[in-house]
Design an enzyme around this catalytic site. Sequence first.
Site, short mmCIF file in Angstrom:
data_model
loop_
_atom_site.label_atom_id
_atom_site.label_comp_id
_atom_site.label_asym_id
_atom_site.label_seq_id
_atom_site.Cartn_x
_atom_site.Cartn_y
_atom_site.Cartn_z
N THR A 82 -40.30 27.68 -9.00
CA THR A 82 -40.63 26.31 -8.60
C THR A 82 -40.86 25.60 -9.93
O THR A 82 -41.35 26.23 -10.88
CB THR A 82 -41.90 26.22 -7.72
OG1 THR A 82 -42.99 26.79 -8.43
CG2 THR A 82 -41.73 26.94 -6.39
N HIS A 83 -40.51 24.35 -10.01
CA HIS A 83 -40.60 23.60 -11.28
C HIS A 83 -39.83 24.32 -12.39
O HIS A 83 -40.21 24.24 -13.55
CB HIS A 83 -42.06 23.39 -11.70
CG HIS A 83 -42.92 22.89 -10.59
ND1 HIS A 83 -43.02 21.55 -10.25
CD2 HIS A 83 -43.69 23.55 -9.69
CE1 HIS A 83 -43.82 21.42 -9.21
NE2 HIS A 83 -44.25 22.62 -8.85
N ASN A 116 -2.11 -2.90 13.07
CA ASN A 116 -3.57 -2.72 13.04
C ASN A 116 -4.02 -1.50 13.84
O ASN A 116 -4.84 -0.71 13.39
CB ASN A 116 -4.28 -3.97 13.57
CG ASN A 116 -3.96 -5.20 12.72
OD1 ASN A 116 -3.29 -5.07 11.69
ND2 ASN A 116 -4.41 -6.36 13.15
N LYS A 148 -8.06 3.77 2.43
CA LYS A 148 -7.26 4.99 2.31
C LYS A 148 -7.52 5.80 1.06
O LYS A 148 -7.72 7.02 1.12
CB LYS A 148 -5.77 4.65 2.43
CG LYS A 148 -5.41 4.45 3.86
CD LYS A 148 -4.16 3.65 4.02
CE LYS A 148 -4.26 2.82 5.27
NZ LYS A 148 -5.22 1.70 5.19
N GLN A 154 -7.25 -1.99 4.17
CA GLN A 154 -6.22 -1.22 3.44
C GLN A 154 -6.88 -0.39 2.33
O GLN A 154 -6.34 0.61 1.89
CB GLN A 154 -5.19 -2.20 2.86
CG GLN A 154 -4.02 -1.52 2.20
CD GLN A 154 -2.85 -2.47 2.07
OE1 GLN A 154 -2.24 -2.86 3.07
NE2 GLN A 154 -2.53 -2.89 0.87
N SER A 199 -13.54 27.60 -25.97
CA SER A 199 -13.69 26.39 -26.78
C SER A 199 -12.62 26.43 -27.87
O SER A 199 -12.29 27.50 -28.39
CB SER A 199 -15.09 26.38 -27.42
OG SER A 199 -15.08 25.64 -28.61
N GLU A 223 -19.04 23.31 -13.64
CA GLU A 223 -19.34 22.01 -14.27
C GLU A 223 -18.45 20.91 -13.70
O GLU A 223 -18.91 19.79 -13.45
CB GLU A 223 -19.16 22.09 -15.79
CG GLU A 223 -20.32 22.80 -16.45
CD GLU A 223 -20.16 22.97 -17.96
OE1 GLU A 223 -21.09 23.48 -18.58
OE2 GLU A 223 -19.09 22.62 -18.51
N SER A 281 0.83 -1.21 0.00
CA SER A 281 0.00 0.00 0.00
C SER A 281 0.86 1.25 0.00
O SER A 281 0.35 2.36 0.09
CB SER A 281 -0.92 0.00 1.23
OG SER A 281 -0.16 -0.19 2.41
N LYS A 334 -17.23 31.16 -27.40
CA LYS A 334 -17.63 30.51 -26.15
C LYS A 334 -16.85 30.98 -24.93
O LYS A 334 -15.67 31.25 -24.98
CB LYS A 334 -17.46 28.97 -26.26
CG LYS A 334 -18.36 28.29 -27.24
CD LYS A 334 -19.84 28.43 -26.93
CE LYS A 334 -20.25 27.82 -25.63
NZ LYS A 334 -20.59 26.41 -25.73
N TYR A 386 -9.56 -6.84 12.66
CA TYR A 386 -8.93 -6.26 11.48
C TYR A 386 -8.90 -7.27 10.33
O TYR A 386 -8.62 -8.45 10.52
CB TYR A 386 -7.48 -5.81 11.80
CG TYR A 386 -6.79 -5.28 10.56
CD1 TYR A 386 -6.91 -3.94 10.22
CD2 TYR A 386 -6.08 -6.13 9.71
CE1 TYR A 386 -6.33 -3.46 9.05
CE2 TYR A 386 -5.49 -5.66 8.55
CZ TYR A 386 -5.63 -4.32 8.22
OH TYR A 386 -5.07 -3.84 7.07
N1 ARG Z 1 -1.19 -1.51 5.29
C1 ARG Z 1 -2.15 -2.01 6.22
C2 ARG Z 1 -3.43 -1.18 6.13
O1 ARG Z 1 -3.39 -0.20 5.50
C3 ARG Z 1 -1.61 -1.91 7.61
C4 ARG Z 1 -2.11 -2.93 8.54
C5 ARG Z 1 -1.66 -4.27 8.15
N2 ARG Z 1 -2.03 -5.26 9.12
C6 ARG Z 1 -2.02 -6.55 8.82
N3 ARG Z 1 -2.40 -7.32 9.75
N4 ARG Z 1 -1.72 -6.98 7.63
O2 ARG Z 1 -4.46 -1.50 6.66
#
Ligand code: ARG
Length: 470
Positions: free
Chosen positions: A161-162, A116, A331, A328, A283, A296, A29, A289, A323
Amino acid sequence: MSKTTNSNKLWGGRFKEDNEAIVKRFTSSIQFDHKLATQDIMVSLAHAQMLHKIGILKESELKKINFGLEKISEEIESKTFPWSEDLEDVHMNIESRLTDLIGIAGKKLHTARSRNDQVATDIRLYLREAIEEIKIELRKLQISIITLARSNTSTIMPGLTHLQAAQPITFGHHLLAWNEMLDRDYCRLVDCLHRLNECPLGSAALAGTSFPIDRHMTSELLRFNKPTENSMDGVSDRDFGVEFCSFSALLMTHLSRISEEIILWMSQQFDFISIPDSFCTGSSIMPQKKNPDIPELIRGKSGRVTGNLISLLTVIKSQPLAYNKDNQEDKEPIFDTVETILSSLRIFSQMVPGIKPNIEKMFESASIGHSTATDLAEYLVRKGIAFRDAHQAVGGIVALAVERNTSIDKIELSVLQSFCSNIQEDVFDVITLEGSVKSRNHFGATSPDQVEAAAQRALKRIEERGKEDC
Ligand code: ARG
């Protein structure tokens, strides 16, 4: 110590062979979680200080760890840190570098913690900082909208309205409606922060640790309100991310609605407003334009933010405690949401002061469609006519205006009186556009006085929030 045949020095002990390159790439990651480096270092500093307090780290070891982490911060800052995909994630990259820099003390840092609880703490810290930044940007946008409203308390436009002319309103009143949407968003954000601001550090892998750790100490050092109650929940909970993404999806939905109005108003068909050239694009084929690309794009970006909310909910759904590696995947949607809403808010609050109303065009448009017919009916009610009868009489007057291709305030008094003898000269005070908006003079309505008062209340609310939050 026994030799490992897996190249991962941090968990390779029980492995007899190395991971396939494709597995390393798939499970790593680091490509995105390097963004958590600052938070990860803060968490390690607090953890080390606590380990020293409970006697697990010697003073000299703590000093080395502090020194090493400081050095790593500098390396990251100066972009000389040797990131390695082989080390999977930000946590292992930093820990491994720490050991390279300071030796055995670096290997002791992971006592009584797990990645974790580490990652759960890092991401809360990241979001907490992001929320403080978003609060500032959201406020700026609100203030720019309220400021524009205050210079347009008497600018008349059609209220729709509408998408059809309904009743005349003031532009300032319309703008303050935008502010209300954003104000609720602000309060939702603050509310999300309360639940987010608890510290999972010390939950370890899932069950806590056999060391006598002081979770209150690390929580305080990291400025959380308290440690999380339950270690299993601590490592698996991502509700705070869902709450944040849900706030963000609604905020972007609001920005998208506002953008839609700006786009409509800028069209030749409406021609209600203009925004400066510096905030529009052209444009490549049509020389005439001037396109509203910013609103937008914001309207378009609302899609990805709503998508991020759905991604996160789906990542969590079906995960057994505690966990799982699925987490992962939390993120990227969170980072993308933070970046998208910050850039959208920033550009929006710079664009708003450039909005110039086309006052004549708005007024002219408000006069189309007999938008003061309700005012006339209400006038008759004040003259003692029952509302239903008043409605009927005004319907007749509107039909005549349509037939004559004129508006109801252009019909002579004597003709109006033929529909209802209670109509007098003072009727023109309320059926003109100015008379209509002026008469809607109660709390929350559109009259210029009420709009000014509402704008002041809105500003005061924002100011007081600094002390108290919602
Ligand atoms: N890179 C992992 C995450 O983002 C960190 C935790 C990993 N823990 C594990 N037991 N593999 O969640």
